[in-house]
Motif scaffolding. Structure first.
Motif, short mmCIF file in Angstrom:
data_model
loop_
_atom_site.label_atom_id
_atom_site.label_comp_id
_atom_site.label_asym_id
_atom_site.label_seq_id
_atom_site.Cartn_x
_atom_site.Cartn_y
_atom_site.Cartn_z
N GLU A 183 32.81 -5.56 -29.22
CA GLU A 183 34.03 -5.99 -28.52
C GLU A 183 35.25 -5.25 -29.05
O GLU A 183 35.26 -4.74 -30.17
CB GLU A 183 34.21 -7.51 -28.60
N GLN A 192 35.60 -11.41 -24.76
CA GLN A 192 35.94 -10.18 -24.02
C GLN A 192 34.76 -9.65 -23.22
O GLN A 192 34.82 -8.58 -22.62
CB GLN A 192 36.44 -9.13 -25.01
N SER A 405 39.18 -5.18 -22.34
CA SER A 405 37.73 -5.16 -22.36
C SER A 405 37.27 -3.80 -21.86
O SER A 405 37.40 -3.50 -20.67
CB SER A 405 37.18 -6.28 -21.47
N TYR A 410 42.84 -7.30 -20.17
CA TYR A 410 42.20 -8.61 -20.02
C TYR A 410 42.81 -9.42 -18.89
O TYR A 410 42.14 -10.20 -18.24
CB TYR A 410 42.35 -9.36 -21.35
#
Lengths: 457, 362
Positions: A183, A192, A405, A410
């Protein structure tokens, strides 16, 4: 010589396709020399298609420990590996954590091969590819990166493979290991990547251009990249009528806000700014709190911790007892606490509502993040009232705005990328009719954004 | 997959320009315009938007074809390092002082309306920490936060003003056309200088991925925002009357106290008012904080601005304890903006001349 691990190999297959061949069938082959032995076996003897030869000792040991059979022939300098994996496994069962009313009931199991088949059965496209690798110095866990070659973005795929190749750990025991190791932000409570046990969800993600990671020995697949809005989407949203599912999506977002902010807001308003509440309600609340000897903050914290303990105990106990304990514990402890004058009924309502709201969110990881962040909101609201509440709200937003991500912000599509994309906003807070979802999101290659066209007669 | 954290999209650029003009104009412009032009305060704001076209056009001409990586680089190339550093030091001082004054407004507001018992040094510390946290995250995160904050500010603002339309007393603005044109123009001119500073735009557009388009959109974004402020001033003065409005602490947010929203689950709206006010001041303070640290980064030619955020944090925090009342702070903000706008005109005109000289030399 034949070598295999007992219990991990299919003995019936070994007997039929190896031992039977070498004891009976091989005698029918007339001319076998050391040079053409592999060819002769391939063409005349072994009754399985899945075998190869190797000279690498580490490969040999790994294959035996993976359930395959090693075949060594006197005078031949190579080892032959015959596929014979076969061990006891749980079959395809119903999903435990992502239950839907309408839609497939199938869920992934611990067997890697079953999981890939469950996805492949849904997408019969030759462009659906699996890049297979083994991660873990000791565990040698099978990990597969699933993607649709002409839809998934190459840059994201390369980054996924790069991050997976960079993992140097002794063992991968669950997909959660992979999630934490690849991540973007390791210090964030917010997930994520999506973990799912539903093959239809993985298939849908692959068709959007996203990438799935299937890990052996775990019924949870990883979907990436994942954005905040995708955690509020459920498989069912796309199987039922859009009006009701849009309404439910809105409810989920409200539930998310309640699960995070309600206790903090209650503390801020009641402890610092009671004039905000209508007089009649305030009088009722004051009356309910008249005999409570502790502060609002302590009251809320006691109930929150009691609720969290009940929830944790409910998970650990057997399913039948667990749900009973949850209900009985909640009712009895709540009522007893109110009767004893430790907490006011309004706090029981606030904490219960917060707990129930968290169950309305379809993703467990996001719920866990909300459960944790809620205490930050409570702490700041307890110290600074509505100012603390605003600061907590802004802190959470700043943190969410920071997260990415695999290069995708995000908060996308609520925030823009370069260039700005507006079409992705359609499937966020509301779920539009399926005919309007004619484009793939930003996760897909630019040339593959159109997913639905009107058929020309 | 890791970006340099140095680019914002066109949408983010537009939103940041809108937020900057909205936040800086909505705080002090209404009192000044109503004080100067009475019931025609809204017209003065509209006139100020006409005056604003001059600095905006100067920005457009200066930046549209420039290929430099930053405004510092452009100045360095055209007018030399020493002069560039002087201008940047002036910018930085202005950003620091503006941050101090905004923090002062914030702490005094919180003390007066929300937390009378809580010491000012705590609330100032909390707000600076929050703004420093955002400033340290870089321009990309600021862009994304802008897209979030615009809803937190915009939605309550539009709901409240829509409902406030039903509470207006038209008698309060019945003499709107009797105010002399000279007064309106004079107020408009001074308000554009005193309540909007344009120097931050010079730094801002270098971070936009589509700079030319963003520069073109800058006109419509800034002018339309000022028009929204003008409408808000008309509605507010029609609700309160110019006499009360010119003596109010913050007339635009205070309109929330007189409106009645249909589902009255909330008894009083002063907390909504404070929510709006906190978010607005947070955004303005984080903007000045951020650009102050960016200016320092350019002066000292460092790769990151994070270290300067720590320094600025202590400077702003220390200076914010200078005793002052709100009206004095508003006056100081006005003077500060006038000085910084003078420097803005000097630098853009110098760059313009330098550009012409270089062209002739070629």
């Amino acid at each position: 010589m034949v070598a295999y691990t007992d219990g991990m190999s299919d003995r019936e297959q070994i007997e039929n396709s190896i031992l039977n061949t070498f004891m009976i069938e091989i005698r029918k082959v007339r001319e076998i020399s050391n040079e053409n032995i592999f060819k002769a076996l391939k063409e005349n003897a072994l009754t399985t298609a899945d075998f190869y030869e190797t000279t690498d000792f580490e490969t040999v040991t790994t294959e035996i420990l993976s359930g395959n059979t090693l075949l060594l022939i006197d005078g031949y300098a190579k080892a032959i590996i015959v596929s014979s994996k076969g061990w006891e496994k749980r079959g395809v069962s119903e999903a435990d954590t992502e239950i839907v009313v309408q839609g497939s009931k199938e869920s992934f199991s611990e067997c890697y091969r079953i999981n890939t088949v469950l996805v492949r059965r849904r997408i019969r496209d030759p462009k659906l590819k699996i890049k297979q690798m083994q991660i873990g110095r000791r565990s040698k866990t099978d990990v597969g990166v699933m993607y649709i070659k002409d839809i998934a973005r190459r840059d994201i795929f390369d980054e996924v493979v790069k991050r997976l190749n960079e993992i140097d750990i002794d063992a991968i025991l669950d997909s959660g290991y992979i999630e934490q190791l690849i991540e973007d932000n390791k210090y964030s409570p917010f997930p994520q990547m999506q973990l799912t046990e539903r093959p239809d969800k993985v298939a849908s993600a692959l068709l959007e251009g996203r990438i799935a990671i299937i890990v052996d020995n775990t019924p949870f697949a990883i979907i990436l990249p994942s954005v905040f809005a995708s955690f509020y989407q459920s498989s069912e949203d796309y199987y039922e009528r859009w009006e009701i599912m849009s309404f439910l999506r809105i409810i989920r977002y409200i539930a998310g806000a309640i699960a995070t902010f309600l206790p903090g807001l209650y503390i801020a308003v009641c402890a610092f700014h009671p004039s905000m509440i209508p007089v009649e309600l305030m009088l009722k609340m004051s009356e309910a709190r008249r005999l409570v000897p502790i502060s609002i903050v302590t009251e809320v914290m006691i109930m929150e911790i009691a609720f969290e303990t009940l929830r944790e105990a409910g998970i650990r106990l057997p399913s039948a007892v667990g749900s009973t304990l949850g209900i009985v514990g909640g009712i009895i402890i709540g009522q007893a606490a109110v009767d004893a004058g430790i907490v006011s009924p309004i706090v029981v309502i606030v904490v219960s509502l917060t707990g129930i709201a968290s169950f309305a969110i379809p993703n467990v990881s996001l719920v866990s993040a909300y459960r944790l962040v809620k205490y930050l909101v409570i702490a700041l609201s307890a110290c600074f009232g509505i100012l603390g509440f605003c600061v907590a709200l802004l802190l959470i937003f700043i943190h969410l705005a920071t997260l990415k991500s695999f290069g995708i912000p995000y908060l996308f599509p609520f925030v823009s990328l370069t260039p700005s994309v507006y079409s992705d906003l359609k499937d966020t807070i509301i779920k539009p009719p399926i005919t309007m979802l004619d484009k793939r999101p930003i996760f897909a290659q630019k040339s593959q954004r159109i997913r639905m066209r009107k058929r020309k007669d | 997959m890791k970006t340099d954290n140095d680019k914002i999209s066109l949408r983010q650029s537009n939103i940041m320009v809108i937020l900057y003009f909205f936040c800086s104009s909505i705080i002090t412009m209404p009192i000044f315009c109503v004080f100067g032009a009475g019931q025609a305060g809204g017209f003065a704001v509209i006139i100020s938007s006409v005056f604003m076209l001059i600095p905006l056009f100067l920005i457009y001409l200066t930046l549209k074809n420039d290929k430099s990586k930053s405004f510092y680089e452009l100045c360095d190339k055209k007018v030399g390092t020493k002069i560039t550093n002087i201008f940047y030091i002036v910018f930085t001082i202005k950003f620091i002082l503006l941050s101090v004054l905004i923090l002062k407004i914030f702490t005094l507001t919180i003390k007066k309306f929300l937390l009378p018992q809580t010491p000012i040094f705590l609330t100032a510390f909390l707000m600076l920490m929050l703004c420093g946290y955002l400033a340290g995250k870089g321009i990309e995160v600021r862009g994304r936060m802008g897209e979030t904050v615009i809803f937190l500010i915009g939605i309550p603002f539009f709901i409240v003003f829509f409902v406030a339309c039903f509470s207006v007393d038209i008698n309060n603005i019945s003499d709107i056309f009797e105010v002399s044109a000279k007064e309106i123009v004079k107020t408009g001119f001074w308000s554009h200088i005193a309540f909007c500073s344009f120097d931050f735009l010079l730094l801002h557009f270098y971070y936009c991925s589509e700079r030319k388009k963003a520069l073109e959109k800058m006109f419509i974004n800034s002018i339309s925002t000022i028009f929204v402020t003008a409408i808000a001033i008309f509605i507010t003065s029609a609700c309160f009357g110019t006499y009360i409005m010119s003596r109010q602490y913050a007339p635009i947010p205070e309109i929330m106290n007189i409106i009645k929203l249909p589902p009255t689950i909330i008894e009083r709206y002063d907390l909504l008012n404070m929510f709006f006010w906190i978010i607005l001041l947070f955004w303005l303070l984080s903007t000045t904080f951020f650009w102050g640290s960016i200016s320092l980064k350019d002066i000292f030619k460092k790769s990151t601005h994070k270290f300067f955020i720590v320094i600025l944090f202590f400077i702003i925090y220390a200076f914010s304890f200078i005793t002052a009342n709100i009206s004095l702070i508003y006056g100081l903000i006005g003077i500060l903006n006038i000085i910084s706008n003078i420097f803005f005109y000097i630098i853009t005109i110098m760059l313009f001349i330098a550009k012409g000289v270089m062209k002739n030399e070629k």
